[in-house]
Write an enzyme that holds these catalytic residues in place. Structure first.
Site, PDB file in Angstrom:
ATOM      1  N   ARG A  99     -13.792  13.110   5.542  1.00 62.71           N
ATOM      2  CA  ARG A  99     -12.493  13.682   5.939  1.00 62.71           C
ATOM      3  C   ARG A  99     -11.935  14.557   4.828  1.00 62.71           C
ATOM      4  NH1 ARG A  99      -8.981   8.711   6.958  1.00 62.71           N
ATOM      5  NH2 ARG A  99      -7.339  10.250   7.181  1.00 62.71           N
TER       6      ARG A  99
ATOM      7  N   HIS B 249       0.856  -1.184   0.000  1.00 65.36           N
ATOM      8  CA  HIS B 249       0.000   0.000   0.000  1.00 65.36           C
ATOM      9  C   HIS B 249       0.892   1.233   0.000  1.00 65.36           C
ATOM     10  CE1 HIS B 249      -3.811   2.068   0.826  1.00 65.36           C
ATOM     11  NE2 HIS B 249      -3.091   2.903   1.564  1.00 65.36           N
TER      12      HIS B 249
ATOM     13  N   SER C 230      -7.517   3.606   8.852  1.00 67.50           N
ATOM     14  CA  SER C 230      -8.082   3.545   7.495  1.00 67.50           C
ATOM     15  C   SER C 230      -7.285   2.563   6.632  1.00 67.50           C
ATOM     16  CB  SER C 230      -8.057   4.962   6.900  1.00 67.50           C
ATOM     17  OG  SER C 230      -8.228   4.942   5.515  1.00 67.50           O
TER      18      SER C 230
ATOM     19  N   ASP D 266     -15.026   2.926   6.333  1.00 65.96           N
ATOM     20  CA  ASP D 266     -13.833   3.750   6.073  1.00 65.96           C
ATOM     21  C   ASP D 266     -14.070   4.628   4.848  1.00 65.96           C
ATOM     22  OD1 ASP D 266     -10.970   4.602   6.015  1.00 65.96           O
ATOM     23  OD2 ASP D 266     -11.039   3.466   4.143  1.00 65.96           O
TER      24      ASP D 266
ATOM     25  N   LYS E 243      -8.447  -1.663   5.506  1.00 71.17           N
ATOM     26  CA  LYS E 243      -8.604  -2.118   4.113  1.00 71.17           C
ATOM     27  C   LYS E 243      -7.662  -3.262   3.794  1.00 71.17           C
ATOM     28  CE  LYS E 243      -8.308   2.049   2.837  1.00 71.17           C
ATOM     29  NZ  LYS E 243      -8.349   3.439   2.445  1.00 71.17           N
TER      30      LYS E 243
HETATM   31  N1  URA Z   1      -4.666   6.170   2.546  1.00 69.19           N
HETATM   32  C1  URA Z   1      -5.768   5.585   3.077  1.00 69.19           C
HETATM   33  O1  URA Z   1      -6.177   4.522   2.643  1.00 69.19           O
HETATM   34  N2  URA Z   1      -6.404   6.188   4.094  1.00 69.19           N
HETATM   35  C2  URA Z   1      -5.982   7.346   4.623  1.00 69.19           C
HETATM   36  O2  URA Z   1      -6.597   7.840   5.546  1.00 69.19           O
HETATM   37  C3  URA Z   1      -4.840   7.956   4.061  1.00 69.19           C
HETATM   38  C4  URA Z   1      -4.190   7.337   3.026  1.00 69.19           C
END
Ligand code: URA
Length: 407
Positions: free
Chosen positions: A167, A81, A182, A160, A186
């Site tokens: 946000r 990620h 967050s 999320d 995921k």
């Molecule tokens: N990437 C994400 O998936 N969530 C965040 O809050 C910031 C970056």
């Protein structure tokens, strides 16, 4: 009750898991309103969260949707990620590199919003490439070629998604505990066993300081160990764009050049670093051994062949990947040394050329983008081309001094 919870956070008291569940699940069910959640998120931004609050929130995000079961693959599944950067096409390079080392990659990726592009948009810019695979297709492809990149099939961490959208418009994106929960929700819902996270720091990134990046790194590792999932992190610079190209097709073409081993520099080094960590975790070998394998597969063309096989398998036609747009140039307005290239300004320019979305429903021009023609430290003469702009917009506007610093 909701007001009490908001008040408690605003007064800097620690919340229980039940209280967090009440407000966040209430928000998912539309019982808690946007204005209440906005105030609550801002209280978190100001007063932070304890580790146990962060673990609880991650868990609530995960349980708001489905969790992918990748147990049909009899190997360690490693995911990657990035917190998001300008010109970040590392997934296109790292995924085939890792798969060519026989570590399976089944990756759910997203589309871009705002200045940072998403991997799915980049792949979709390849004519014919199919991004919406069914579960059956994912399974077959994973078994046959060991690499799949697809848009999300299931509803992973929908809470999320809803909170993130709020946000984005309430100046609450850069809270470290919110970012940590967050990301990890995921990744865990995505079924990975082990996770590598590229934390971007700089003017073109969500995280602006090294200190915040260090805190995020330690939180991601802690959340991972809470779920018995190994997490390794890389902290990388995002004051400048990654590589030379920004824009969907242009980034795919640059990724191919890297896989052909024709590009040197930060993009190549970061890709090798990320792939090394993933191979080391997937094969449970030390990083120096993993790095040798990664470099060998880059040099022998095994990684490039894996990329070609993967694109073809998902219906993409690399032969037809050509840029169809007008080209304009940014030329130096004085002579001197190129001191800086501003990532955020390049990203805004690229978006204005048609390469990004302002709103979720906007269309992208896959041909649009920027190719930087000079390196930091280069001597430039007045009139030299600093960048090519690809766009279907007539006479695009740009502010040279905001993008390039020459002195
Ligand atoms: N990437 C994400 O998936 N969530 C965040 O809050 C910031 C970056």
């Amino acid at each position: 009750m909701i007001l009490d919870i908001i008040n408690k956070k605003a007064n800097n008291y620690e919340l229980t898991k039940e209280e967090l569940e009440t407000i966040f699940m209430g928000y998912l069910k539309d019982e808690v309103k946007d204005y209440q959640m906005s105030a609550f998120l801002m209280a978190i931004c100001i007063n932070d969260m304890s580790d146990s609050e962060i673990f609880a929130l991650t868990d609530i995000f995960i349980r708001s949707g489905e969790v992918l079961d990748l147990s049909f693959i009899d190997a360690i599944k490693v995911d990657k990620h990035s917190t998001g950067g300008v010109g970040d096409k590392t997934t296109l390079i790292v995924a085939p590199l890792v798969a060519s080392c026989n570590v399976p990659i089944i990756k759910m990726s997203g589309r871009g919003l705002g200045y940072t592009g998403g991997t799915i948009d980049k792949l979709e810019s390849i004519p014919g490439f199919k991004v919406d695979l069914t579960e059956e297709e994912i399974k077959r492809q994973a078994k046959e070629i060991g690499i799949v990149i697809t848009s999300q099939t299931k509803d992973l961490a929908p809470l999320d998604k809803k909170v993130y959208a709020l946000r984005d418009v309430t100046a609450t994106t850069n809270s470290i505990p919110l970012i940590a929960s967050s990301i990890m929700s995921k990744k865990i819902a995505g079924g990975a066993d082990k996770i590598v996270i590229d934390i971007k720091v700089g003017n073109g990134a969500l995280i602006k300081t090294e200190q915040e990046a260090e805190r995020l790194s330690s939180l991601l590792i802690k959340i991972g160990s809470y779920y018995q999932k190994e997490v390794r992190t890389v902290i990388s610079n995002m004051d400048r764009p990654l590589g030379h190209s920004i824009g969907n097709k242009l980034e795919v073409l640059e990724a191919i050049e890297v896989l052909k081993n024709k590009e040197k520099g930060h993009l190549l080094e970061l890709s090798i670093d990320l792939a090394t960590k993933m191979v080391s975790m997937g094969k449970e070998i030390i990083e120096s051994d993993a790095k040798k394998e990664v470099i060998e597969n880059l040099e022998t063309g095994k990684a490039l062949n894996k990329f070609i096989e993967f694109v073809k398998y998902q219906g993409g036609d690399l032969e037809s990947l050509t840029i169809e747009s007008k080209v304009y140039n940014i030329k130096a307005n004085k002579s001197g040394v190129l001191k800086d290239i501003n990532a955020l300004s390049i990203a805004k320019l690229s978006e204005s050329l048609g390469a990004g979305r302002k709103n979720k429903e906007d269309n992208i021009d896959y041909n649009a983008g920027v190719v930087i023609k000079k390196e930091i430290g280069d001597e430039v003469k007045e009139g030299d081309i600093l960048a090519n702009l690809y766009t279907n917009i007539d006479n695009p506007k740009f502010n040279l001094e905001k993008i390039f610093e020459i002195s």
